[in-house]
Design a protein around this motif. Sequence first.
Motif, PDB file in Angstrom:
ATOM      1  N   GLY A 113       0.822  -1.040  -0.114  1.00  0.00           N
ATOM      2  CA  GLY A 113      -0.064   0.099   0.076  1.00  0.00           C
ATOM      3  C   GLY A 113       0.845   1.352  -0.195  1.00  0.00           C
ATOM      4  N   MET A 114       2.298   1.013   0.165  1.00  0.00           N
ATOM      5  CA  MET A 114       3.136   2.218   0.046  1.00  0.00           C
ATOM      6  C   MET A 114       3.857   2.434  -1.000  1.00  0.00           C
TER       7      MET A 114
ATOM      8  N   VAL B 298      -4.547  12.121  -8.850  1.00  0.00           N
ATOM      9  CA  VAL B 298      -4.669  13.254  -7.868  1.00  0.00           C
ATOM     10  C   VAL B 298      -3.428  13.234  -6.739  1.00  0.00           C
ATOM     11  N   VAL B 299      -2.578  14.055  -6.474  1.00  0.00           N
ATOM     12  CA  VAL B 299      -1.978  14.009  -5.303  1.00  0.00           C
ATOM     13  C   VAL B 299      -2.314  14.864  -4.258  1.00  0.00           C
ATOM     14  N   ASN B 300      -2.500  14.474  -2.900  1.00  0.00           N
ATOM     15  CA  ASN B 300      -2.819  15.345  -1.891  1.00  0.00           C
ATOM     16  C   ASN B 300      -1.344  15.207  -1.059  1.00  0.00           C
ATOM     17  N   SER B 301      -1.218  16.678  -1.332  1.00  0.00           N
ATOM     18  CA  SER B 301       0.000  16.998  -0.415  1.00  0.00           C
ATOM     19  C   SER B 301      -0.262  18.409   0.388  1.00  0.00           C
TER      20      SER B 301
ATOM     21  N   ALA C 146       1.645   7.041  -0.232  1.00  0.00           N
ATOM     22  CA  ALA C 146       0.702   5.798  -0.232  1.00  0.00           C
ATOM     23  C   ALA C 146      -0.402   6.240  -1.333  1.00  0.00           C
ATOM     24  N   ARG C 147      -1.075   4.892  -2.060  1.00  0.00           N
ATOM     25  CA  ARG C 147      -2.279   5.217  -2.790  1.00  0.00           C
ATOM     26  C   ARG C 147      -3.424   5.248  -1.944  1.00  0.00           C
TER      27      ARG C 147
ATOM     28  N   THR D 230      -7.342   4.087  -6.928  1.00  0.00           N
ATOM     29  CA  THR D 230      -5.746   4.129  -7.062  1.00  0.00           C
ATOM     30  C   THR D 230      -5.205   5.233  -7.947  1.00  0.00           C
ATOM     31  N   THR D 231      -6.113   6.149  -8.352  1.00  0.00           N
ATOM     32  CA  THR D 231      -5.747   7.212  -8.980  1.00  0.00           C
ATOM     33  C   THR D 231      -5.273   8.481  -7.858  1.00  0.00           C
ATOM     34  N   VAL D 232      -5.304   8.206  -6.509  1.00  0.00           N
ATOM     35  CA  VAL D 232      -5.199   9.328  -5.476  1.00  0.00           C
ATOM     36  C   VAL D 232      -3.926   8.963  -4.916  1.00  0.00           C
TER      37      VAL D 232
END
Length: 386
Positions: free
Chosen positions: A17-18, A224-227, A347-348, A353-355
Amino acid sequence: MNAPFLPNPDLPSGDSGMLQPPRANSTPALDSASPIARNFSPDMTLPSVPKLRPSGPLAGVPVAIVGAGPVGSWTAALFGHAGAAVRLYDDGILNTGFVNAGWGFAYHSSDPAAGPLAAQGIELYRRLAGTVLPRGVVTEEWSTVQRARNAEPLPAGLAGLPGYRLLELEELYRDMIEGVIVKSVVVPGQLLLPALADLHQQYGVRRIHQHVPDPAALTDAAFVVNSTGLASAWLFEDTEFSPSMGTVVRLQKPEGFTGVHAWDNGTNTAPYAISQEATGQVVVGGTTTPVSVAQARRWVEAGSQPDEETGERVLEQIKSYLPELSEAEFVRTDTGIRPERRRILLARHHGDTTVFHATGFGGFGVTVAPAVALRLVEAAIAAVAT
């Protein structure tokens, strides 16, 4: 949005998952076969950077990045370099990318995944200094790190850093029992973020000043990247965050003052002083005040005001360690929130799986940011290729 971060068997890097950083005992060197690491290199100076890369490995792939701090800004630059059509969202509320002291030190986290990521980040900064990043954004400094008897042991891995040597007993400050000197980098956020913004322009990254309450809802993006750093705690109801507040004071750098000096005295006020050649300042700090997520959010939403009282205590303390700073001219006090998490989250998103999530880097986000961005982009390239 309540969403667990659980194992995802579709990850190209394994089934944990990572998006795996290198093992703690592995070499920090970058993979020379990596298409991003190979192409994003010192011979690609800013004047020659193409504005568009239609032949890149992610050519035309729509990517949305939420959060324009160090991690998000680096990720936007590397996705843009790979040819992606990047949108970078930020609401301008969090200020920690500019507050940071800018010390790039590879092993100052209890999370074993952080050290190798930081070492790779530092290697990238050295590689890009004065070429892709304008001269002065990255400088190298000697760093002296000491600890008291009641402090945590110095972390493993220091002996592999450039210039490493143990300090002699007579070199230690009065209440310290051991110390080392190593070469490190200094990367002031107030210079790094504008430099990355210039790269964004080169790559056609669209910066959008907008609050995104649910990054996963940006369904028109392939990735999509959550930063969002600390904001992940409430955007995703992530209960693993344990933020802390830190205050730094900026002084005009006295003539002849150089290096990074840090003393771990085993308290929440462990002092440090960081010489920033490019800004002409010394950043003095060392405070760590644990706060709840609710307290941190209220402080952020109230405008992230500097804690002047704590700043005065920081100044008084550093004078006993470095008397040469006693007469240095005061510039300003900054206070920020470290988005610390029990373990970094790279991680996703479970079930989507797109995030990608890239948060929880605490006070070392600037250091790890280019290496984190590299892994995110390469995960996207691998996903597109399958």
